[in-house]
Write a protein that holds these residues in place. Structure first.
Motif, PDB file in Angstrom:
ATOM      1  N   ILE A   1       0.838  -1.204   0.000  1.00 32.98           N
ATOM      2  CA  ILE A   1       0.000   0.000   0.000  1.00 32.98           C
ATOM      3  C   ILE A   1       0.869   1.249   0.000  1.00 32.98           C
ATOM      4  N   ASP A   2       1.956   1.220   0.776  1.00 32.29           N
ATOM      5  CA  ASP A   2       2.876   2.359   0.787  1.00 32.29           C
ATOM      6  C   ASP A   2       3.520   2.548  -0.580  1.00 32.29           C
TER       7      ASP A   2
ATOM      8  N   GLU B   1       1.024   4.211  -2.918  1.00 31.44           N
ATOM      9  CA  GLU B   1       0.899   5.648  -2.643  1.00 31.44           C
ATOM     10  C   GLU B   1       2.085   6.413  -3.218  1.00 31.44           C
ATOM     11  N   ASN B   2       3.281   5.846  -3.082  1.00 31.22           N
ATOM     12  CA  ASN B   2       4.470   6.482  -3.649  1.00 31.22           C
ATOM     13  C   ASN B   2       4.430   6.462  -5.174  1.00 31.22           C
TER      14      ASN B   2
ATOM     15  N   GLU C   1       1.874   6.552  -7.104  1.00 28.92           N
ATOM     16  CA  GLU C   1       0.940   7.591  -7.546  1.00 28.92           C
ATOM     17  C   GLU C   1       1.609   8.964  -7.497  1.00 28.92           C
ATOM     18  N   ARG C   2       2.265   9.263  -6.397  1.00 27.39           N
ATOM     19  CA  ARG C   2       2.921  10.567  -6.265  1.00 27.39           C
ATOM     20  C   ARG C   2       4.037  10.752  -7.299  1.00 27.39           C
TER      21      ARG C   2
ATOM     22  N   ILE D   1      -5.863  -0.917  -1.938  1.00 24.62           N
ATOM     23  CA  ILE D   1      -4.991   0.047  -2.607  1.00 24.62           C
ATOM     24  C   ILE D   1      -5.818   1.170  -3.229  1.00 24.62           C
TER      25      ILE D   1
ATOM     26  N   ALA E   1      -6.624   3.665  -0.678  1.00 23.82           N
ATOM     27  CA  ALA E   1      -5.490   4.435  -0.170  1.00 23.82           C
ATOM     28  C   ALA E   1      -4.930   5.416  -1.187  1.00 23.82           C
ATOM     29  N   THR E   2      -5.409   5.360  -2.435  1.00 26.19           N
ATOM     30  CA  THR E   2      -4.907   6.224  -3.496  1.00 26.19           C
ATOM     31  C   THR E   2      -6.072   7.027  -4.088  1.00 26.19           C
ATOM     32  N   GLU E   3      -5.744   7.923  -5.015  1.00 28.25           N
ATOM     33  CA  GLU E   3      -6.771   8.817  -5.546  1.00 28.25           C
ATOM     34  C   GLU E   3      -6.983   8.710  -7.049  1.00 28.25           C
TER      35      GLU E   3
ATOM     36  N   ARG F   1      -1.224  15.193  -4.442  1.00 26.99           N
ATOM     37  CA  ARG F   1      -2.485  14.692  -3.911  1.00 26.99           C
ATOM     38  C   ARG F   1      -3.276  15.827  -3.289  1.00 26.99           C
TER      39      ARG F   1
END
Length: 378
Positions: free
Chosen positions: A27-28, A31-32, A34-35, A63, A66-68, A376
């Protein structure tokens, strides 16, 4: 030409760690990713192995929550272990809450396993073909399942995954059933219309995955679907895999021309020597898979013993085709892979003992490749 990069995650479990931590790491990483500007984040499906991606649909939902914006999907659902309706309803449930972000990757690993189990004998050994280098891309001799050292665990796992007496549908039939359920055109063999709720009408993109020029590549072409060719799993067959997809492609409403993603196994560090050290236990991990034991815990490169000559021979095709080095070194090799295959996108999988090294690998590559970082919402 800069093409998109995406991420394929296997949720590896490092030596001394736990499945719980591996899932938090996944999950981390998403998130990374995506960024950092990666386009997609896909998770694999593996059973009875020391990786935590045994239930990819559940993990995809977590996931997505936790993301957008990054697309999230499977690479790939092993259709031989699932019914068509269970796949569509599960993905439809996630799409209902996170619409327009799901990639439904479909693979035939479960079907191939059934063939191995029913036959009771390994397939024909690999042909004796020398390693080639084409425009900087290593093409080793193909690896075939018959080269596995021990089939007992594979057969036992297949027995546990399937209900007694259950047989998977033919792969092509099951793919077409899934497409019909998504489109709302499914009719049972008895002539009864059935509708997936949720699932029907969901904004889900189906994909097919394959490691050869056989059924998956040709079916993706005939149906006008996007296709992911697994260079990282089967580097020795990448050329024929890509050629088969392109040769059979028929334009569809969504894809007037072929759309090809090619996978690569990548480890990036600040310099070549550091990256090579971080990747030095990769061969041990591949050997655990090809020995028939299933993926073992990922070893610390500081303490992993050297591979024996016999072990090295079994994994040489995967080790020599791993993309390891500084950002410049790896980016140059990925561009060569893109030129050879004509890929529209590259999906990278990166395994390292330390999670922070894996995050750094993706960060360095994203910067070198020129991905646009995402901001984000607050």
């Amino acid at each position: 030409m800069t093409i998109p990069l995406s991420v394929l995650d296997l949720a590896p479990i490092s030596a001394g760690s736990t499945p719980q931590q591996a899932l938090r790491n996944s999950i981390d990483l998403a998130e990374n990713a995506e960024r950092l500007g990666y386009r997609r984040f896909w998770v694999a499906e593996h059973h009875f192995a020391h990786v935590a991606s045994a239930a990819p649909t559940t993990l995809i939902g977590l996931i997505a929550a936790a993301t957008e914006s990054i697309r999230v999907g499977s690479a790939a659902v092993q259709l031989g272990h699932h019914t068509s309706i269970s796949v569509v309803e599960a993905f439809g449930t996630i799409d209902a809450l996170y619409p327009g972000r799901l990639d439904l990757g479909l693979g035939r690993s479960g079907h191939r396993g059934e063939q191995v189990r029913s036959a009771g004998v390994p397939p024909v050994p690999a042909p004796d073909r020398p390693t080639e280098v084409r425009d900087g891309v290593v093409i080793p001799p193909p690896f075939f399942p018959g080269q596995l050292l021990d089939f007992s665990r594979v057969k036992a796992g297949l027995g546990a995954l399937h209900l007694p007496g259950a047989q998977p549908l033919p792969y092509a039939d099951q793919v077409e059933d899934i497409l019909a359920l998504l489109d709302g055109t499914y009719v049972s063999p008895e002539g009864v219309e059935l509708h997936a709720v949720p699932g029907e009408g969901a904004d889900i993109q189906p994909w097919l995955f394959g490691s050869s020029g056989g059924e998956s590549a040709q079916l993706a072409g005939r149906l006008g679907l996007p296709f992911a060719a697994n260079y990282h799993v089967s580097p020795g067959t990448i050329v024929e895999t890509v050629e088969a997809y392109r040769a059979t492609f028929r334009p569809s409403a969504r894809f007037p021309r072929p759309y090809l993603v090619v996978s690569a196994d990548v480890v990036v560090a600040e310099d070549d020597a550091t990256a090579q050290h971080l990747a030095s236990s990769y061969g041990h991990w591949v050997y655990s898979i090809r020995s028939g034991a299933g993926a073992a815990e990922y070893l610390d490169p500081d303490t992993a013993p050297p591979l024996s000559d016999q072990q090295r021979r079994l994994v040489d095709d995967r080790v020599t085709t791993q993309f390891v080095g500084s950002p410049t070194t790896v980016a140059e090799r990925l561009r060569a892979l893109r030129r050879l295959t004509g890929a529209d996108e590259i999906v990278i999988t990166s395994v390292a003992f330390d999670h922070e090294d894996r995050i750094n690998s993706h960060r360095l590559l994203a910067r070198e490749w020129g991905l646009t970082p995402q901001v984000r919402a607050a």
